[in-house]
Design an enzyme around this catalytic site. Structure first.
Site, PDB file in Angstrom:
ATOM      1  N   ASP A 129       4.806  36.745  -1.789  1.00  0.00           N
ATOM      2  CA  ASP A 129       5.241  37.261  -0.600  1.00  0.00           C
ATOM      3  C   ASP A 129       6.227  36.458  -0.060  1.00  0.00           C
ATOM      4  OD1 ASP A 129       4.862  39.235   1.174  1.00  0.00           O
ATOM      5  OD2 ASP A 129       3.650  37.722   2.403  1.00  0.00           O
ATOM      6  N   ASP A 147       7.264  36.640   4.014  1.00  0.00           N
ATOM      7  CA  ASP A 147       6.877  36.315   5.369  1.00  0.00           C
ATOM      8  C   ASP A 147       5.402  35.530   5.156  1.00  0.00           C
ATOM      9  OD1 ASP A 147       9.129  37.166   6.761  1.00  0.00           O
ATOM     10  OD2 ASP A 147       8.620  39.050   6.158  1.00  0.00           O
ATOM     11  N   ASP A 202      -0.229  35.837   1.740  1.00  0.00           N
ATOM     12  CA  ASP A 202      -0.915  34.892   2.848  1.00  0.00           C
ATOM     13  C   ASP A 202      -1.814  35.985   3.618  1.00  0.00           C
ATOM     14  OD1 ASP A 202       1.444  36.637   3.921  1.00  0.00           O
ATOM     15  OD2 ASP A 202       0.807  35.786   6.018  1.00  0.00           O
TER      16      ASP A 202
END
Length: 268
Positions: A13, A15, A209
């Site tokens: 990922d 961000d 995240d």
């Protein structure tokens, strides 16, 4: 039980893993450099459909992360690929930015407000009442409803912003029609990313995240997963989920040494 296959490919990922907005997370440039040096195939994934891969490449470069635009896979690209497979040469009314409209144009889609095959909802910072109203009326008239991703909110320097999922919920409430979400946590996005780099799920690791998008989509696609604690999911929240990542680390900096290894191990 068979032993895990050697790790040959990586998905990550963007961000919350590599950057916060346009600020680099320590260890991210070193992680990308380690992947490039090792020759491992990899893709950087994002549910954000606002930007084209070229735009994102430039934004990441300003943050100190240098990678080719071909190594970026967005929910807009996955959505365009999905629609091209479902209804080649179709038409769509789009609420979104250049990342989405460019991806649809590139697969031969016509963007129109008159009797489109699909209403496609993506991310934008300029949602308009007029545009949402038009989308509602087109769906009521029979257009199929697609959304790039279900994220209800997104980050900004001032705080949370309403995102695609929130606007999709508004349209669903008005029409009674649920969208089909292409981006994470739909494992379809993971499968499309794997196909793009000719990777196999059993030899690929997904880094994210968020437990509710990154980890679950990786898990459902058959990948090993690493959760970093620099984004949405905090350490104390991990055990609340009925599934676990293969490994939990503080940040992407802790993953850099693993690139040269073959088998991230379960923390137990």
């Amino acid at each position: 039980m068979t032993s895990p296959k050697p790790v040959e490919c990586w998905l990550t990922d963007m961000d919350g893993v590599l950057v916060h907005e346009e600020h680099v997370i320590p260890g991210a440039p070193e992680f990308i450099a380690a992947l490039q040096t090792s020759g491992r195939r990899f893709l950087v994934l994002t549910n954000n459909s606002i930007y084209t891969p070229r735009d994102l490449k430039a934004r990441l470069l300003r943050s100190g992360i240098d990678l080719p635009e071909e190594s970026i896979w967005t929910s807009a690209l996955a959505t365009a690929q999905f629609l091209d497979g479902q209804r080649p040469g179709g038409s769509a009314y789009v609420i979104g930015e250049a990342g989405l409209t460019t991806a649809l144009h590139d697969v031969g889609y016509t963007l129109t407000e008159r009797d489109p095959d699909y209403v496609v909802l993506g991310e934008t910072r300029t949602y308009s009442f007029e545009g949402i109203t038009r989308a509602i009326r087109l769906i009521e008239a029979g257009a199929r409803f697609i959304a790039t991703n279900p994220d209800a909110s997104g980050p900004s320097t001032e705080g949370s912003l309403p995102a695609t999922g929130s606007v999709a919920a508004l349209i669903t409430r008005a029409t009674g029609v649920e969208p089909y979400y292409v981006g994470k946590p739909n494992p379809l996005m993971m499968r499309s990313a794997l196909n793009r780099i000719d990777a196999h799920s059993e030899s690929t690791v997904m880094i994210g995240d968020r437990m509710d998008t990154d980890v679950i989509s990786g898990l459902e696609a058959g990948l090993r997963t690493i959760l970093v604690l620099t984004g949405s999911t905090k350490a104390e929240a991990v055990d609340r989920f009925p599934y676990r990542p293969t490994r939990v680390v503080d940040s992407i900096a802790d993953v850099v040494p693993l690139v040269g290894q073959f088998q991230p191990v379960d923390q137990g």
